[in-house]
Design a protein around this motif. Structure first.
Motif, PDB file in Angstrom:
ATOM      1  N   THR A   2     -81.553   8.937 102.417  1.00  0.00           N
ATOM      2  CA  THR A   2     -80.644   7.855 102.141  1.00  0.00           C
ATOM      3  C   THR A   2     -79.649   7.859 103.092  1.00  0.00           C
ATOM      4  N   GLU A   3     -79.284   6.855 103.963  1.00  0.00           N
ATOM      5  CA  GLU A   3     -78.182   6.348 104.926  1.00  0.00           C
ATOM      6  C   GLU A   3     -77.112   5.454 104.532  1.00  0.00           C
ATOM      7  N   LYS A   4     -76.095   5.761 105.029  1.00  0.00           N
ATOM      8  CA  LYS A   4     -74.825   4.586 104.837  1.00  0.00           C
ATOM      9  C   LYS A   4     -73.965   4.703 105.888  1.00  0.00           C
ATOM     10  N   ILE A   5     -73.401   3.602 106.203  1.00  0.00           N
ATOM     11  CA  ILE A   5     -72.113   3.453 106.922  1.00  0.00           C
ATOM     12  C   ILE A   5     -71.119   3.088 106.393  1.00  0.00           C
ATOM     13  N   THR A   6     -69.878   3.769 106.449  1.00  0.00           N
ATOM     14  CA  THR A   6     -68.672   3.451 105.547  1.00  0.00           C
ATOM     15  C   THR A   6     -67.632   2.697 106.523  1.00  0.00           C
ATOM     16  N   PHE A   7     -67.241   1.614 106.239  1.00  0.00           N
ATOM     17  CA  PHE A   7     -66.090   1.245 107.172  1.00  0.00           C
ATOM     18  C   PHE A   7     -64.784   1.264 106.343  1.00  0.00           C
ATOM     19  N   GLY A   8     -63.726   2.056 106.461  1.00  0.00           N
ATOM     20  CA  GLY A   8     -62.597   2.541 105.496  1.00  0.00           C
ATOM     21  C   GLY A   8     -63.269   2.803 104.234  1.00  0.00           C
ATOM     22  N   THR A   9     -63.357   2.104 102.910  1.00  0.00           N
ATOM     23  CA  THR A   9     -63.999   2.336 101.839  1.00  0.00           C
ATOM     24  C   THR A   9     -65.245   1.531 101.394  1.00  0.00           C
ATOM     25  N   THR A  10     -65.644   0.696 102.219  1.00  0.00           N
ATOM     26  CA  THR A  10     -66.897  -0.041 102.209  1.00  0.00           C
ATOM     27  C   THR A  10     -67.866   0.387 102.520  1.00  0.00           C
ATOM     28  N   ASN A  43     -59.676  -5.708 109.809  1.00  0.00           N
ATOM     29  CA  ASN A  43     -58.542  -4.751 109.278  1.00  0.00           C
ATOM     30  C   ASN A  43     -58.448  -3.424 110.118  1.00  0.00           C
ATOM     31  N   LYS A  44     -57.505  -3.207 110.819  1.00  0.00           N
ATOM     32  CA  LYS A  44     -57.730  -1.854 111.707  1.00  0.00           C
ATOM     33  C   LYS A  44     -58.074  -0.578 110.852  1.00  0.00           C
ATOM     34  N   GLU A  45     -57.390  -0.410 109.815  1.00  0.00           N
ATOM     35  CA  GLU A  45     -57.573   0.818 109.120  1.00  0.00           C
ATOM     36  C   GLU A  45     -59.269   1.075 108.643  1.00  0.00           C
ATOM     37  N   ASN A  46     -60.100  -0.233 108.653  1.00  0.00           N
ATOM     38  CA  ASN A  46     -61.515  -0.045 108.265  1.00  0.00           C
ATOM     39  C   ASN A  46     -62.183   0.341 109.593  1.00  0.00           C
ATOM     40  N   THR A  47     -61.803  -0.199 110.863  1.00  0.00           N
ATOM     41  CA  THR A  47     -62.516   0.196 112.120  1.00  0.00           C
ATOM     42  C   THR A  47     -62.227   1.679 112.550  1.00  0.00           C
ATOM     43  N   SER A  48     -60.864   1.998 112.235  1.00  0.00           N
ATOM     44  CA  SER A  48     -60.554   3.348 112.809  1.00  0.00           C
ATOM     45  C   SER A  48     -60.902   4.352 112.043  1.00  0.00           C
ATOM     46  N   ALA A  49     -61.844   4.097 110.880  1.00  0.00           N
ATOM     47  CA  ALA A  49     -62.239   5.177 109.955  1.00  0.00           C
ATOM     48  C   ALA A  49     -63.381   4.643 109.557  1.00  0.00           C
ATOM     49  N   ILE A  50     -64.724   5.114 110.444  1.00  0.00           N
ATOM     50  CA  ILE A  50     -66.086   4.602 110.207  1.00  0.00           C
ATOM     51  C   ILE A  50     -66.734   6.105 110.205  1.00  0.00           C
ATOM     52  N   THR A  51     -67.491   6.114 108.993  1.00  0.00           N
ATOM     53  CA  THR A  51     -68.167   7.321 108.699  1.00  0.00           C
ATOM     54  C   THR A  51     -69.838   7.084 108.499  1.00  0.00           C
ATOM     55  N   TYR A  52     -70.699   7.681 109.183  1.00  0.00           N
ATOM     56  CA  TYR A  52     -72.057   7.469 109.019  1.00  0.00           C
ATOM     57  C   TYR A  52     -72.443   8.888 108.088  1.00  0.00           C
ATOM     58  N   THR A  53     -73.446   8.612 107.281  1.00  0.00           N
ATOM     59  CA  THR A  53     -73.631   9.858 106.238  1.00  0.00           C
ATOM     60  C   THR A  53     -75.388   9.699 106.017  1.00  0.00           C
ATOM     61  N   ARG A  54     -76.005  10.563 106.132  1.00  0.00           N
ATOM     62  CA  ARG A  54     -77.351  10.794 105.702  1.00  0.00           C
ATOM     63  C   ARG A  54     -77.701  11.809 105.188  1.00  0.00           C
ATOM     64  N   GLU A  55     -78.380  11.440 103.934  1.00  0.00           N
ATOM     65  CA  GLU A  55     -78.558  12.533 102.809  1.00  0.00           C
ATOM     66  C   GLU A  55     -79.919  12.520 102.484  1.00  0.00           C
ATOM     67  N   SER A  56     -80.566  13.716 102.507  1.00  0.00           N
ATOM     68  CA  SER A  56     -81.958  13.868 102.331  1.00  0.00           C
ATOM     69  C   SER A  56     -82.185  15.102 101.167  1.00  0.00           C
ATOM     70  N   GLU A  57     -83.228  14.731 100.251  1.00  0.00           N
ATOM     71  CA  GLU A  57     -83.348  15.525  99.154  1.00  0.00           C
ATOM     72  C   GLU A  57     -83.619  17.233  99.483  1.00  0.00           C
ATOM     73  N   GLY A  58     -82.674  18.138  99.011  1.00  0.00           N
ATOM     74  CA  GLY A  58     -82.784  19.367  99.343  1.00  0.00           C
ATOM     75  C   GLY A  58     -82.192  19.707 100.552  1.00  0.00           C
ATOM     76  N   GLN A  59     -81.584  19.139 101.306  1.00  0.00           N
ATOM     77  CA  GLN A  59     -80.870  19.273 102.605  1.00  0.00           C
ATOM     78  C   GLN A  59     -79.340  19.111 102.492  1.00  0.00           C
ATOM     79  N   VAL A  60     -78.691  19.589 103.352  1.00  0.00           N
ATOM     80  CA  VAL A  60     -77.223  19.280 103.505  1.00  0.00           C
ATOM     81  C   VAL A  60     -77.043  18.016 104.233  1.00  0.00           C
ATOM     82  N   PRO A  61     -76.175  17.338 103.749  1.00  0.00           N
ATOM     83  CA  PRO A  61     -75.953  16.123 104.289  1.00  0.00           C
ATOM     84  C   PRO A  61     -75.327  15.965 105.707  1.00  0.00           C
TER      85      PRO A  61
END
Length: 133
Positions: A2-10, A43-61
């Motif tokens: 599973t992959e996601k990109i988070t802009f602020g909280t979205t 919204n500057k707060e959303n573009t100054s806090a961007i997080t990419y997350t990748r989760e795989s079963e059985g592995q550390v995200p």
């Protein structure tokens, strides 16, 4: 996986992330409308806090934070619910100005030290002439 990109909280689903020394370009899909995406990314707060997350079963995200970015190009709709945004690397201009100022300061200090070395050499020369006289 599973992959996601988070802009602020979205959250959105990343399709492609390209990062170089000058910018970050993210292509992503979202159920939000073009206008909602435009509002989100203006919204500057959303573009100054961007997080990419990748989760795989059985592995550390895996997480990567992209902090301090600013909008370089406006959001571009590239397909059904697919968008691309380009952001500036954080503080490039600010860092350049800091380094330029530091370089100027160091140049002045170098000249002052060279002057002091020359004066010291002249004093040593005069003292040696007095000692041998």
């Amino acid at each position: 996986m599973t992959e996601k990109i988070t802009f602020g909280t979205t959250n959105a689903t990343p399709k492609r992330i390209l990062e170089n020394s000058e910018s970050l370009t993210i292509t992503f899909t979202s159920d939000l409308t073009y206008e909602q995406i435009k509002t989100l990314l203006s919204n500057k707060e959303n573009t100054s806090a961007i997080t990419y997350t990748r989760e795989s079963e059985g592995q550390v995200p895996y997480t990567n934070d992209y902090k301090g970015y600013t909008i370089l190009q406006p959001t571009i709709g590239v397909g059904d619910n697919e968008y691309t945004v380009t952001l500036n690397q954080p503080n490039l201009q600010e860092k350049y100005e800091e380094l330029k100022a530091e370089n100027e300061k160091l140049s002045i200090e170098k000249e002052e030290l060279e002057t002091r070395v020359k004066l010291t050499e002249d004093c040593i020369l005069e003292m040696s002439e007095v000692v041998y006289a």
